[in-house]
Structure formats: structure tokens, C-alpha cells
Design a protein around this motif. Sequence first.
Motif, mmCIF file in Angstrom:
data_model
loop_
_atom_site.group_PDB
_atom_site.id
_atom_site.type_symbol
_atom_site.label_atom_id
_atom_site.label_comp_id
_atom_site.label_asym_id
_atom_site.label_seq_id
_atom_site.Cartn_x
_atom_site.Cartn_y
_atom_site.Cartn_z
ATOM 1 N N TYR A 11 39.161 -25.704 54.728
ATOM 2 C CA TYR A 11 39.331 -23.960 54.290
ATOM 3 C C TYR A 11 38.889 -23.455 55.323
ATOM 4 O O TYR A 11 39.342 -22.171 55.400
ATOM 5 N N LYS A 64 40.666 -19.623 56.976
ATOM 6 C CA LYS A 64 40.982 -18.485 55.919
ATOM 7 C C LYS A 64 40.704 -17.388 56.295
ATOM 8 O O LYS A 64 41.563 -16.803 56.184
ATOM 9 N N THR A 90 44.374 -15.626 56.471
ATOM 10 C CA THR A 90 44.027 -13.656 55.652
ATOM 11 C C THR A 90 44.831 -12.699 56.774
ATOM 12 O O THR A 90 45.903 -12.073 56.347
ATOM 13 N N TYR A 120 44.868 -20.099 48.049
ATOM 14 C CA TYR A 120 43.736 -19.491 47.529
ATOM 15 C C TYR A 120 42.535 -19.679 46.341
ATOM 16 O O TYR A 120 41.748 -19.476 45.825
ATOM 17 N N TYR A 153 39.168 -16.924 45.335
ATOM 18 C CA TYR A 153 41.090 -15.342 45.994
ATOM 19 C C TYR A 153 40.336 -14.126 45.962
ATOM 20 O O TYR A 153 41.007 -13.608 46.519
ATOM 21 N N ASP A 194 38.211 -13.719 48.936
ATOM 22 C CA ASP A 194 39.222 -14.311 50.568
ATOM 23 C C ASP A 194 40.187 -13.512 50.751
ATOM 24 O O ASP A 194 40.785 -13.396 52.321
ATOM 25 N N LEU A 195 40.820 -13.311 49.661
ATOM 26 C CA LEU A 195 42.406 -12.729 49.951
ATOM 27 C C LEU A 195 42.214 -11.463 49.207
ATOM 28 O O LEU A 195 42.872 -10.218 49.581
#
Length: 116
Positions: A40, A44, A48, A76, A87, A90-91
Motif C-alpha cells: 500500500y 498509494k 490515487t 483505503y 482514507y 490518501d484519498l
Amino acid sequence: QIMNKWLKKFFTYLDRYYVKHHSLPTLSQAGLRCFRTKVYEEMKGESTTAILGLINEERERKIIDKSLVKSIVELYESMGMGSLDAYNADLEEPLLNSTREYYAKKREDWINDSTP
């Protein structure tokens, strides 16, 4: 299949008794931590970017694989290990920035199209 069945029973036993009595993380928790650090954290940024690209394609009325988006969002969420920190950082933040940029561009396009 027989080997898998017995290994599953063995690790279930370890999770239920040995891990619990020695205050260790369960096999599932240890696997999730290992996945987070080895896979991850390395991927990531790329995932993303890819997911934001898919969302922007849908905004442009293109057909995308929504189940893929859902799976990535769930990933996430699970990387937070009980919280939504992964979450959010990172998103959600990149998604909000991307949304802001997308609609700022659209606004400029709409203004340029509507003025003579």
C-alpha cells in the motif's frame, strides 16, 4: 485442498488461543499491517492518481468501472485499521483538490462559452 483445510484449522487455532493469550496481533491484523507497509505505501500515489482519473472520466460522461472505484475506496478505508486516517489523507484530500480544480476549469469554460 486437504492441506489448505488443515492449515486454515491450524491458523484458526493459533489465532483463537496462542495469539489471544500472548497479546499478539491476529493473523489477519499482521497480514494487513504487512500489506500496508510492503504494498500500500508503495502504490498509494499511483492508485490515487488512477482513481482520480477514473472519477474525472465519469465527470466527462464516460463509462467507468464503478465496482473498481468502490473496491479502491474500501481498500483505503481498510488501510486505516479501524480509523479513516488513511482514507482522509490518501484519498479524500486529493479528491477534494481534484474536484476543486476540475470545477474551476469548468467554470472558466462555461464563462468563456457564454460571453460573446
